[in-house]
Design a protein around this motif. Structure first.
Motif, mmCIF file in Angstrom:
data_model
loop_
_atom_site.group_PDB
_atom_site.id
_atom_site.type_symbol
_atom_site.label_atom_id
_atom_site.label_comp_id
_atom_site.label_asym_id
_atom_site.label_seq_id
_atom_site.Cartn_x
_atom_site.Cartn_y
_atom_site.Cartn_z
ATOM 1 N N ARG A 21 23.038 72.578 -11.020
ATOM 2 C CA ARG A 21 23.944 72.200 -9.932
ATOM 3 C C ARG A 21 23.442 72.805 -8.622
ATOM 4 N NH1 ARG A 21 29.341 74.427 -10.728
ATOM 5 N NH2 ARG A 21 29.112 75.513 -8.747
ATOM 6 N N ALA A 22 23.521 72.018 -7.560
ATOM 7 C CA ALA A 22 23.077 72.511 -6.253
ATOM 8 C C ALA A 22 24.223 72.417 -5.274
ATOM 9 C CB ALA A 22 21.886 71.691 -5.762
ATOM 10 N N ASP A 23 24.703 73.571 -4.824
ATOM 11 C CA ASP A 23 25.731 73.617 -3.788
ATOM 12 C C ASP A 23 25.060 73.968 -2.459
ATOM 13 O OD1 ASP A 23 27.806 73.018 -5.548
ATOM 14 O OD2 ASP A 23 27.911 75.107 -6.228
ATOM 15 N N PRO A 24 25.793 73.814 -1.365
ATOM 16 C CA PRO A 24 25.164 74.101 -0.066
ATOM 17 C C PRO A 24 24.616 75.518 0.050
ATOM 18 C CG PRO A 24 27.233 72.929 0.259
ATOM 19 C CD PRO A 24 27.144 73.240 -1.201
ATOM 20 N N ASN A 25 25.290 76.504 -0.601
ATOM 21 C CA ASN A 25 24.857 77.891 -0.440
ATOM 22 C C ASN A 25 24.302 78.550 -1.684
ATOM 23 O OD1 ASN A 25 25.587 78.145 2.333
ATOM 24 N ND2 ASN A 25 27.711 78.100 1.650
ATOM 25 N N SER A 26 24.324 77.858 -2.811
ATOM 26 C CA SER A 26 23.820 78.479 -4.037
ATOM 27 C C SER A 26 23.510 77.414 -5.083
ATOM 28 C CB SER A 26 24.857 79.468 -4.592
ATOM 29 O OG SER A 26 26.003 78.749 -5.013
ATOM 30 N N LEU A 27 22.854 77.874 -6.154
ATOM 31 C CA LEU A 27 22.512 76.984 -7.263
ATOM 32 C C LEU A 27 23.132 77.524 -8.552
ATOM 33 C CD1 LEU A 27 18.646 76.725 -6.632
ATOM 34 C CD2 LEU A 27 20.419 75.188 -5.739
#
Ligand code: SAH
Ligand code: SF4
Ligand code: F3S
Length: 440
Positions: A424-430
């Motif tokens: 999963r890739a979020d704007p501030n972390s994975l």
């Protein structure tokens, strides 16, 4: 007469070099027999390790001094207060006059901190903002216990004199530490638990050894240290990015594919007024050369909006530069006039509301690119250095080679390097899932 402190707390406000200095001051006071405490309000000695880069940073120290005093007074205590760091260097005796602190010590003099504290305890004035020719590093104790990712200052000071910046005044001229001392400290850091070392300097890529070899020579030397898995360096100036250092990104596997290379602005007129001594085009062509040898490199930068005289059209050039580069992450600031710098007296200042609006647009563009960079790693497998525990039971947090924060469920320990698939890739972390455990 105040009594000699038994406990201490160091609070760092500034850049990574400031954080490194704070760690070294802590080690120094511990070696003197003082006990570190996590709560500033409980300490006999509070060291405020300050930053002078923007007005807000500077003012923070004065509000902090007031808060610490008030809190201590409520408990019937009167802690000794030491101001260290770049505000100490820039304002010196003014701080004593304005805030009646016990000790003032500059960033090149903090090896004298124990002495200054003893002087203050005896009721004597204790101020040292000298920049002695012999370096403070030799007088600091050996490093004993560090986390998996450690800082190591290899170069200090700046000769570039960007017109907005206080660093050449607070940190002095560019000086490189000798190769042997750095390699020794790196070995000590690895023995003390480090798996990754980030080499620090205000212009770290301006580092030179006695024979004028550049930073790549140091990186190759560190590459040979067994147990050291990752090498990073920051902050670099575009003009000191040599072919040899660029080549190191292709040659040294331990050198992580990440480069913080501030550009500040996208307009040549503004760059010239900032005295950056590079143009938009020379910067972009430099990135081409770096990407040619290391196509997956993650780029990071610093930006200033609202430099005196910056027009709407010139600001648009910063946005278009960002579009062209596609940064993996970046820091951005509103211009802050600093006393004694050439830009502080420039006409045509940008109104606060315009600065606010520009910063918002700039950050929206940078956030968009960071999210896109993270999204592009989805489905990839990469190594993650485990740095600490996460919030959930069994969860650990670490860093990808591209300096992204990654969280995953694993029984790996802090300091392990694990093979992770990014799910999963979020704007501030994975978020990642562990694959095969790499040999430690
Ligand atoms: N040596 C580094 C970083 C120095 S300070 C370099 O040249 O890139 C870190 C960042 O703070 C700078 O890159 C710049 O973006 C910002 N900065 C420095 N002085 C500033 C000022 N007066 N106002 C706003 N931002 C500033
Ligand atoms: Fe400041 Fe410029 Fe030196 Fe960086 S290169 S520390 S921005 S004067
Ligand atoms: Fe601040 Fe000094 Fe670092 S002014 S950014 S602490 S070099």
């Amino acid at each position: 007469m105040t009594t000699a402190p038994k406990t201490f707390h160091v609070k760092s406000f500034g850049c990574q070099m400031n954080v490194y200095d704070g760690e070294r001051m802590g080690e120094l006071m511990a070696a003197e027999g003082l006990t570190p405490v996590a709560d500033a309000d409980a300490a006999d000695l509070v060291v405020l390790n300050t930053c002078h880069i923007r007005e807000k940073a500077t003012e923070k120290v004065y509000s902090d001094i007031g808060r610490i005093r008030k809190h201590a007074a409520a408990g019937g205590r009167k802690p000794m207060i030491a101001v260290a760091g770049c505000v100490a260097q820039a304002e010196g005796a003014e701080i004593v006059a304005r805030a009646r602190v016990d000790v003032v010590v500059g960033p090149q003099a903090y090896h004298n901190l124990p002495d200054l504290v003893a002087r203050a305890a005896a009721g004597a004035p204790a101020l040292d903002t000298d920049m002695p020719p012999e370096s403070k590093f030799g007088a600091l104790p050996r490093r004993r216990r560090v986390g998996p990712s450690a800082f190591l200052t290899v170069q200090e000071g700046c000769d570039k004199f960007c017109t907005y910046c206080v660093v050449p005044y607070t940190r002095g001229a560019e000086v490189s530490r000798p190769m042997g001392a750095i390699v020794d400290e790196a070995r000590a850091l690895v023995d003390a638990g480090a798996r990754e070392i980030t080499l620090l300097g205000q212009n770290v890529n301006g580092w030179r050894d006695a024979d004028q070899n550049g930073l790549e020579a140091l990186i190759h030397a560190l590459d040979r240290i067994e147990g050291l898995a990752r090498i990073r360096y920051t902050t670099s100036h575009p003009n000191d990015m040599t072919d040899g250092l660029i080549r190191a990104h292709a040659e040294v596997e331990k050198l992580m594919p990440f480069l913080h290379l501030p550009v500040q602005a996208g307009s040549d007129r503004v760059l010239k007024a900032m005295n950056r001594s590079h143009t938009r085009d020379t910067y972009l062509r430099l990135l081409d050369r770096i990407r040619a040898v290391r196509p997956d490199i993650a780029l990071s930068g610093d930006f200033i909006v609202g430099f005196p005289g910056e027009t709407d059209a010139e600001f648009e050039e910063t946005l278009s530069l960002i579009d062209e580069v596609g940064y993996a992450q970046a820091f951005s600031f509103k211009y802050s006039p600093r006393p004694g710098t050439p830009a502080a007296t420039m006409q045509d200042t940008v109104p606060a509301a315009v600065m606010d609006e520009r910063l918002q647009r700039l950050q929206a563009a940078l956030n968009r690119d960071q999210a896109a960079f993270n999204a592009a790693t989805l489905g990839r497998t990469c190594e993650v250095l485990i740095e600490r525990k996460g919030k959930l039971p069994g969860q650990m947090l670490g860093k990808s080679p591209w300096l992204q924060s990654v969280h995953l469920m694993t029984d790996a320990a802090i300091g392990d390097i694990v093979e992770v698939e990014v799910v999963r890739a979020d704007p501030n972390s994975l978020a990642g899932v562990e694959r095969v455990r790499a040999a430690a």
